[in-house]
Design a protein around this motif. Structure first.
Motif, PDB file in Angstrom:
ATOM      1  N   UNK A  27       0.834  -1.210   0.000  1.00 64.83           N
ATOM      2  CA  UNK A  27       0.000   0.000   0.000  1.00 64.83           C
ATOM      3  C   UNK A  27       0.862   1.251   0.000  1.00 64.83           C
ATOM      4  N   UNK A  28       1.867   1.254   0.885  1.00 63.14           N
ATOM      5  CA  UNK A  28       2.742   2.423   1.008  1.00 63.14           C
ATOM      6  C   UNK A  28       3.503   2.673  -0.292  1.00 63.14           C
ATOM      7  N   UNK A  29       3.982   1.596  -0.909  1.00 67.72           N
ATOM      8  CA  UNK A  29       4.752   1.754  -2.151  1.00 67.72           C
ATOM      9  C   UNK A  29       3.872   2.290  -3.277  1.00 67.72           C
ATOM     10  N   UNK A  30       2.633   1.833  -3.343  1.00 66.26           N
ATOM     11  CA  UNK A  30       1.703   2.339  -4.368  1.00 66.26           C
ATOM     12  C   UNK A  30       1.460   3.832  -4.180  1.00 66.26           C
ATOM     13  N   UNK A  31       1.281   4.259  -2.931  1.00 61.15           N
ATOM     14  CA  UNK A  31       1.031   5.681  -2.670  1.00 61.15           C
ATOM     15  C   UNK A  31       2.241   6.534  -3.039  1.00 61.15           C
ATOM     16  N   UNK A  32       3.441   6.050  -2.713  1.00 60.68           N
ATOM     17  CA  UNK A  32       4.642   6.800  -3.069  1.00 60.68           C
ATOM     18  C   UNK A  32       4.767   6.959  -4.580  1.00 60.68           C
ATOM     19  N   UNK A  33       4.469   5.876  -5.307  1.00 62.62           N
ATOM     20  CA  UNK A  33       4.574   5.930  -6.766  1.00 62.62           C
ATOM     21  C   UNK A  33       3.471   6.788  -7.383  1.00 62.62           C
ATOM     22  N   UNK A  34       2.366   6.973  -6.662  1.00 63.32           N
ATOM     23  CA  UNK A  34       1.241   7.745  -7.194  1.00 63.32           C
ATOM     24  C   UNK A  34       1.463   9.252  -7.117  1.00 63.32           C
TER      25      UNK A  34
END
Length: 450
Positions: free
Chosen positions: A321-328
Motif C-alpha cells: 500500500x505504502x509503495x503504491x502511494x509513493x509511486x502515485x
C-alpha cells in the motif's frame, strides 16, 4: 423544298465530331465537373489509376485524397478493392521479434498513415457513417478483434488497431469520441465480457481477463497517447461500473502479470512485498485519474478507488500500500493520508507512515520526503491532542514492528534469502534515518528562530 430539307439534315464531319463529344460527355457516371476535379487523372481508366496508386506510399495517397472530393471517392473505392485491401491491410503481426524492432515500428507507422488516409477520405461523412465504413474496411483483420487472435501475447494487431484509431479520432470532439467508444463497446461485446470478469472470483476467468487487458491497453489506451485522451478513454471504461468493480477492472488492466503466460497475478500484493515495476501501471493510472485531465473524477472518487484496490483479492500487505502511494505522487499520497487523519484513523495512519519510511529506506528515496509528508499530515489535525496521539501511535508502531521482527529472527524463522533478518535491518535503518531527519528539522528550526 426537298433539297433544302435534305441539306438541313446533312452534317459536316466537324459537326458530327462535336455531337459525338457531347454524347460522350453525357454518358452516365462521366459528369464533366467530376472529370475536371480529377485533373490529369481524367485521361486514365480507373484500372490504370488504381495501378498508379500501388506505386505511391500510404502517406502520398493520404495527401492525394485532399485534392478533391472526386479523387477522395475514387480512393474510397480503391481501398475497398481486393488489391487495395492486400496493399493497405498488412497483417504480419506475429513475429516474436516485432515489439521494439524496426519491423515492429514500421508496421505501427504504416497503420498510423492508414488512419490518416481514412480520416481524410471520410472527412465529409457523419461520424456514424465514418465508423461503419472503417469497420467494413477493417473487419477482415481477425487480430483487430478482442478474441480474434490465437496468440495475443505475440501479436501486434491490437496495438496497430490502437494507433490507427488514435490518428483517426485525433481532433474529434468529445461527443464524437463517445460515439466511437459506444461503437467499439458494442462491436466487441465488451459490456458482457467485463461483467463476467468483475462478477467472478479473481482469476477464475484468466483468459478473458487477459483478452480484456490486451484490448483496453492496445486499442483504447495505446502507448504514447496524450494524457487527455488516455483520461477520457479510461474514464469511459471504468465509469459505467460500481466502485468495487472499477477497482477490479483497474487491476485487470494495469496490475502485475506473470512473465510466463501474461495472466494477471492476483496474489502478488498479499503474498509478500512487491517491487516498483509491479505497481507502476496502477500508480500511473491513479495519477491520470487524479490529474486535471480527468474532469469526471473527484479526489474522493480516487481515494475510494485506491481503498477498494488495496483489498483485492484480499487485504494487501501494508508495505505494498505504502509503495503504491509513493509511486502515485505527492498530491494523491497526501490526500489519502489526510483523509485518514480527518476520519480519526490515527492507528492506521501511523502504520502507513512507518511503512512509507520503510519503503523510502528500501527503495532509496530521500527520507526527508517522509518527514515532510508527516509534517503536512500533522497540520490536518484540528487539535493538539489528536496530533500528539498520532505521534504516539507512530512511535508505538515503530517499536511494535521492531519487536515482532526481532522475535521472528530470534525464533530462527529464516528462509533461503533470510528475509526476516533483512527486513529487520531495513526497519532499524529506516527508524534511525527517519528520526535523524526529524532532528535535523528541529535543530534547523531552533537555530533559525534564535
Amino acid at each position: 423544298m426537298t433539297s433544302s430539307a435534305g441539306s438541313s439534315r446533312t452534317s459536316t464531319p466537324r459537326q458530327k465530331q462535336r455531337r459525338s463529344s457531347r454524347r460522350c460527355c453525357r454518358t452516365p457516371g462521366r459528369d464533366p465537373q467530376a472529370l475536371s476535379a480529377l485533373g490529369d487523372f481524367q485521361t486514365l481508366p480507373l484500372e490504370i489509376f488504381q495501378m498508379v496508386l500501388n506505386y505511391l506510399s500510404v502517406k502520398d495517397i493520404s495527401t492525394l485524397s485532399m485534392v478533391s472530393k472526386t479523387i477522395s471517392s475514387r480512393l474510397i473505392h480503391y481501398i475497398s478493392t481486393s488489391s487495395g485491401t492486400r496493399r493497405l491491410l498488412l497483417q504480419d503481426f506475429h513475429s516474436p521479434e516485432l515489439p521494439g524492432t524496426k519491423e515492429g515500428a514500421s508496421i505501427l507507422e504504416h497503420y498510423k498513415s492508414l488512419g490518416l488516409l481514412l480520416k481524410r477520405c471520410t472527412l465529409l461523412l457523419p461520424t456514424r457513417d465514418r465508423l461503419k465504413y472503417v469497420h467494413k474496411v477493417l473487419s477482415g483483420v481477425s487480430c483487430f478483434k478482442l478474441s480474434g487472435c490465437a496468440s495475443p501475447l505475440r501479436c501486434l494487431g491490437l496495438q496497430c488497431y490502437g494507433v490507427f484509431l488514435q490518428i483517426l479520432t485525433a481532433g474529434w470532439d468529445e461527443l464524437e469520441c463517445h460515439r466511437v467508444f459506444n461503437f467499439l463497446w458494442e462491436l466487441s461485446n465488451l459490456a458482457r465480457k467485463v461483467q463476467t470478469v468483475v462478477s467472478s472470483k479473481p482469476g477464475s476467468a484468466r483468459r478473458l481477463e487477459l483478452r480484456i487487458r490486451l484490448y483496453c491497453r492496445g486499442v483504447l489506451l495505446p502507448p504514447g497517447s496524450p494524457r487527455s485522451d488516455s483520461a477520457f478513454w479510461l474514464t469511459r471504461i471504468l465509469k459505467p461500473w460500481p466502485m468495487v468493480n472499477q477497482a477490479r477492472l483497474l487491476y485487470i488492466i494495469f496490475g502485475p502479470v506473470s512473465s510466463l503466460d501474461g495472466h494477471v497475478v492476483w496474489q502478488k500484493m498479499i503474498e509478500g512485498p512487491t517491487d516498483e515495476s509491479s505497481l507502476k501501471g496502477l500508480a500511473d493510472a491513479i495519477k491520470l485519474l487524479y490529474g486535471t485531465e480527468a474532469r469526471e473524477w473527484t479526489a474522493d472518487d480516487v481515494i475510494s478507488l485506491v481503498d477498494e484496490l488495496s483489498v483485492l483479492p484480499q487485504e494487501w500487505l501494508m508495505e505494498n500500500n505504502a509503495r503504491l502511494l509513493l509511486l502515485s505522487g505527492n498530491s494523491i499520497c497526501f490526500t489519502f493520508l489526510a483523509s485518514k487523519a480527518v476520519n480519526g484513523r490515527a492507528v492506521e495512519l501511523a502504520r502507513l507512515m512507518v511503512f512509507m519510511a520503510l519503503v523510502c529506506e528500501k527503495d532509496l528515496y530521500c527520507m526527508d520526503w517522509a518527514v515532510k509528508m508527516m509534517q503536512k499530515v500533522c497540520k490536518v489535525f484540528s487539535t493538539a491532542w489528536e496530533r500528539n496521539n498520532f505521534l504516539q501511535c507512530l512511535e508505538n508502531t515503530f517499536a511494535r514492528m521492531l519487536m515482532d521482527m526481532l522475535q521472528a529472527v530470534l525464533a530462527g524463522e529464516r528462509d533461503e534469502e533470510e528475509s526476516s533478518f533483512l527486513n529487520l535491518f531495513h526497519l532499524v535503518n529506516a527508524q534511525a534515518n527517519f528520526h535523524k531527519e526529524i532532528l535535523y528539522l528541529a535543530m534547523g528550526s531552533d537555530s533559525s528562530s534564535t
